[in-house]
Design a protein around this motif. Sequence first.
Motif: not given
Length: 124
Positions: A95-124
């Motif tokens: 998950c990541a956060g950024r200040s609102n600029i009136g539109v949703i930014v849809t690029l990962t590079s547009g976000y300033e603050y990042w969490g550490q990540g959580t693993q999701v594994t889906v088996s078939s």
Amino acid sequence: VQLQASGGGSVQAGGSLRLSCANSERTFSIYDISWSRQAPGKEREFVAAISWSGSNTYYTDSVKGRFTISRDNAKNTVYLQMNNLKPEDTAVYYCAGRSNIGVIVTLTSGYEYWGQGTQVTVSS
């Protein structure tokens, strides 16, 4: 701004998981929050985002109809409900956060603050 992602795990295809992104700061409610994922050997992929108020959301095509992003600003938490999971959803989710600029930014590079990540594994 420190974000804490949680809720990952291992499920079988067709199962569900709910990820949470939490922050203890009072300013959390003014940030747009996104979820991205990164599978081994692949680039980080933008998955979903929600505006600071919760009134606007965005989903990448591959998760539309299966994933739902929501937020509870009283609890300083954003959720990603993931249903009908597929093996191709397997990745580390961030998950990541950024200040609102009136539109949703849809690029990962547009976000300033990042969490550490959580693993999701889906088996078939």
